[in-house]
Design an enzyme around this catalytic site. Sequence first.
Site, PDB file in Angstrom:
ATOM      1  N   TYR A 136      16.399  29.988   5.953  1.00 33.08           N
ATOM      2  CA  TYR A 136      15.253  30.686   6.532  1.00 33.08           C
ATOM      3  C   TYR A 136      15.456  30.937   8.024  1.00 33.08           C
ATOM      4  O   TYR A 136      15.883  30.051   8.761  1.00 33.08           O
ATOM      5  CB  TYR A 136      13.975  29.860   6.345  1.00 33.08           C
ATOM      6  CG  TYR A 136      13.371  30.002   4.965  1.00 33.08           C
ATOM      7  CD1 TYR A 136      12.964  31.243   4.490  1.00 33.08           C
ATOM      8  CD2 TYR A 136      13.218  28.890   4.148  1.00 33.08           C
ATOM      9  CE1 TYR A 136      12.410  31.369   3.213  1.00 33.08           C
ATOM     10  CE2 TYR A 136      12.649  29.012   2.880  1.00 33.08           C
ATOM     11  CZ  TYR A 136      12.258  30.253   2.426  1.00 33.08           C
ATOM     12  OH  TYR A 136      11.705  30.371   1.178  1.00 33.08           O
TER      13      TYR A 136
ATOM     14  N   LYS B  21       0.838  -1.204   0.000  1.00 38.72           N
ATOM     15  CA  LYS B  21       0.000   0.000   0.000  1.00 38.72           C
ATOM     16  C   LYS B  21       0.874   1.256   0.000  1.00 38.72           C
ATOM     17  O   LYS B  21       2.072   1.178   0.292  1.00 38.72           O
ATOM     18  CB  LYS B  21      -0.919  -0.021   1.225  1.00 38.72           C
ATOM     19  CG  LYS B  21      -0.167  -0.120   2.542  1.00 38.72           C
ATOM     20  CD  LYS B  21      -1.084  -0.465   3.715  1.00 38.72           C
ATOM     21  CE  LYS B  21      -0.287  -0.545   5.005  1.00 38.72           C
ATOM     22  NZ  LYS B  21      -1.115  -0.986   6.138  1.00 38.72           N
TER      23      LYS B  21
END
Length: 352
Positions: free
Chosen positions: A251, A41
């Site tokens: 940042y 999955k």
Amino acid sequence: MTDTTPPPASLRLRIDAAALAQNWRVLDRMSGSAQTGAAVKADGYGLGVDNVMPALLDAGARTFFVAHWSEVADVARFVPAGQIAVLHGVANLAEAAYAKATGAIPVINSVHQARIWAEAGGGNCHLMIDSGMNRLGLEPSLVGDPAVQQLQVDTLMSHLASADEDSEQNESQLAAFRDVVGSVEARQLSLANSAGIALGREYHFDLTRPGLALYGGVPRPEFDGRITTVAYIEAAVLQMRDLQAGDRVGYNARWTASEPTRVATVSQGYADGFLRSCGASGALHHNGTVLPILGRVSMDMVIVDSSDSDVREGDFLSFSCDLPQVSKASGLSQYELLTVLGNRFERSIKTG
Ligand SMILES: *Cc1c(COP(=O)(O)O)cnc(C)c1O
């Protein structure tokens, strides 16, 4: 003439198919006389169904688990749909019709789903019993419902909530599952995920369903030294730069150079699943040299200290998905680390 074929990606995910096959064999041996399936999955836990299926098939896996109906077609390119189990079951007639049309087998989870399956014509299905996780699966008290009793059950299964811990819940779920076994006719029984395989023979029944450990996850210490890393990331250096003491990086200027430092800006960011928490104490590698991550991870880039390496623009730096180690350092679960890997990677089988 213009060539509109996209150039090679600056971000690669290399899958070690031999390690994946070896991990399946290790889990198969640990599963004793039970057969061993494979959970594929979430696009093979983020590694790509196309990359993981051939290795799993080669190793010997025959039953494959997905969650959504949208995942069936990709897996069905490799195996007959009858070997694919869809864990979410059939929520409506459209899903049941798709199950009938493709031949993929629904895992029935409730009386409602059992009725839908019957309405669509019924046939071979699996049945999930909730043995105490209270997530998905039929309440044991409802197994006597006529809609459930008329099901044609191939695999009667349940799912362990805490197999990665030494919890009393494991034994209580085992007991709850055993209590139901006599009340439903089924061809075979299945309980254990990866971690459950390590809990011992009583947990194996006829079929085990490993996912995480196939892809290099180590959910319990019993797997230490037996499970091998499968995924390797390679990201290109976009720019090199020489910093002076006092220069700030990234940042919010979370890192400041205390001495002249050569840094590399690398094409991998949190949009690629390299989350900020991975940057905190993380590093990339170049020919055996460790390049510590500096400051914050950006969406598309991360900056590393390359003072000790001869790396140049265009070179690729590597990051080995040693899941237990990265999980410990980042606080993210081993499952999350893999399944958040983005779609900007060029995914391929690792050679050499
Ligand atoms: C995802 C899943 C598995 C595989 O679990 P792992 O912990 O990754 O080994 C097995 N069974 C069910 C029902 C699942 O949802």
